[in-house]
Write a protein that holds these residues in place. Sequence first.
Motif, short mmCIF file in Angstrom:
data_model
loop_
_atom_site.label_atom_id
_atom_site.label_comp_id
_atom_site.label_asym_id
_atom_site.label_seq_id
_atom_site.Cartn_x
_atom_site.Cartn_y
_atom_site.Cartn_z
N SER A 283 1.15 -1.20 0.14
CA SER A 283 0.64 0.38 -0.22
C SER A 283 1.31 1.00 -0.25
O SER A 283 2.15 1.15 -0.12
CB SER A 283 -1.19 0.92 1.26
N GLY A 284 0.20 2.56 0.05
CA GLY A 284 0.60 4.04 -0.16
C GLY A 284 2.05 3.70 -1.90
O GLY A 284 2.62 4.84 -2.14
N SER A 285 0.82 3.46 -3.16
CA SER A 285 1.83 3.10 -4.21
C SER A 285 3.16 3.57 -3.99
O SER A 285 3.41 4.37 -4.94
CB SER A 285 1.21 4.56 -4.67
N PRO A 286 4.16 2.79 -3.49
CA PRO A 286 6.02 2.45 -3.77
C PRO A 286 5.96 2.18 -5.65
O PRO A 286 5.11 1.58 -6.30
CB PRO A 286 5.85 1.61 -3.18
N THR A 287 6.78 3.12 -6.22
CA THR A 287 7.64 2.59 -7.34
C THR A 287 8.80 1.21 -6.98
O THR A 287 8.67 0.58 -6.38
CB THR A 287 8.19 3.55 -8.27
N GLU A 288 7.44 0.29 -7.95
CA GLU A 288 8.53 -0.86 -8.57
C GLU A 288 9.52 -1.26 -9.23
O GLU A 288 9.34 -0.53 -10.44
CB GLU A 288 7.66 -2.18 -8.51
N SER A 289 11.10 -2.08 -9.31
CA SER A 289 12.00 -1.93 -10.64
C SER A 289 12.04 -3.39 -10.50
O SER A 289 11.98 -3.94 -8.50
CB SER A 289 12.07 -1.10 -10.80
N THR A 290 13.26 -3.92 -11.17
CA THR A 290 14.13 -5.17 -11.01
C THR A 290 15.44 -4.59 -11.64
O THR A 290 15.36 -4.07 -11.91
CB THR A 290 13.24 -5.86 -11.58
N SER A 291 16.63 -5.44 -10.95
CA SER A 291 17.72 -5.04 -10.64
C SER A 291 18.36 -6.38 -10.06
O SER A 291 18.36 -7.04 -9.14
CB SER A 291 18.71 -4.06 -9.96
N GLY A 292 18.72 -7.21 -11.47
CA GLY A 292 19.04 -8.59 -11.32
C GLY A 292 18.28 -10.12 -10.91
O GLY A 292 16.84 -9.81 -11.49
N SER A 293 18.26 -9.53 -9.82
CA SER A 293 16.92 -11.05 -9.45
C SER A 293 16.31 -10.23 -8.28
O SER A 293 15.73 -11.46 -7.38
CB SER A 293 18.31 -12.93 -8.71
N ASP A 294 16.41 -8.94 -7.72
CA ASP A 294 16.04 -8.67 -7.33
C ASP A 294 14.15 -7.66 -7.11
O ASP A 294 14.98 -7.06 -8.70
CB ASP A 294 16.50 -7.97 -5.70
#
Length: 307
Positions: A283-294
């Motif tokens: 909740s709170g609308s965080p931005t989401e991305s990926t880096s490698g396996s994370d």
Amino acid sequence: MRDLKNKLISSKNTKNIQTRKGKSFGYQVLGFGAGASGAAPYAADFLVIAGGGGGGNDTGSGAGAGGYRNSFSSETSGGGGSSETSLTLTPATSYTITIGGGGAAGVSGARTGGVGVNSSISGSDITTITSIGGARAGVVGGSGAGGSDFGGSGSAGTANQGFAGGSGGGGGAQTGGGGGAGEAGNTDGQGLGGDGLSSSITGSAVTRTGGGAGCVSGSSTAGGDGGGGNHAAGSGPSGSGTVNTGSGGGGGTNTGANRDGGAGGSGVVILRVPTASYSGTTSGSPTESTSGSDTILVFNASGSYTG
């Protein structure tokens, strides 16, 4: 990031189950230390930055940056401390993310700025990670604020979160720069804000938590690297700390019609979890991305993450 293995001990983690036919027997494995979903706990790295302090009005001191706590890789925390141990998150458990606001700017009639607000990560099964809000003049914070003119000492920072503010100049109308998470105020010159720290927790290097610049009469002075507010000579207001960097606001000038300081920048909380364990519940609308396996979650506003 460490891999956590769920150790199973058959004598404590098996239950004898009789079938409905009453003749056949089997063993059901119960998750030792697992969450309600039955999945294993996992490690998560974090960066927790508090809100920066607000710069003072009229010959104002530079404000301190918000406290900086970090577990990612070998990167250091503020104040010369070592990086911290990552969190262990339990599946199906909710973790509260609190983002501290920046301190208010010092204005006419209320000369000192405001103190930054703490940021944190909390949950029922972890020790709360709290970063301390950045200081205004005369107050201890995550990083300290600059001292007053005529040689006033800067205030202290919090150990392993940030540095002290710089002292004011002895000649008058020269206040100190605020401390950053990477160095003390005045390190690079009178009134200059302390630099912040760089982190690559999102997959690329970003510098945050710069200290605010103090008033040096007749000169424009810069805030610390990472978003610290500047001091605007001759005309105000001075610069505010950059939002979501926890940077301090600049101190106001001693001349001109507008002598206001700058507000502190709000804080930020970043979580980095294994994509294989990521629940997708926030909740709170965080931005989401990926880096490698994370997977990386950047919280610019308060919210939550369910493990």
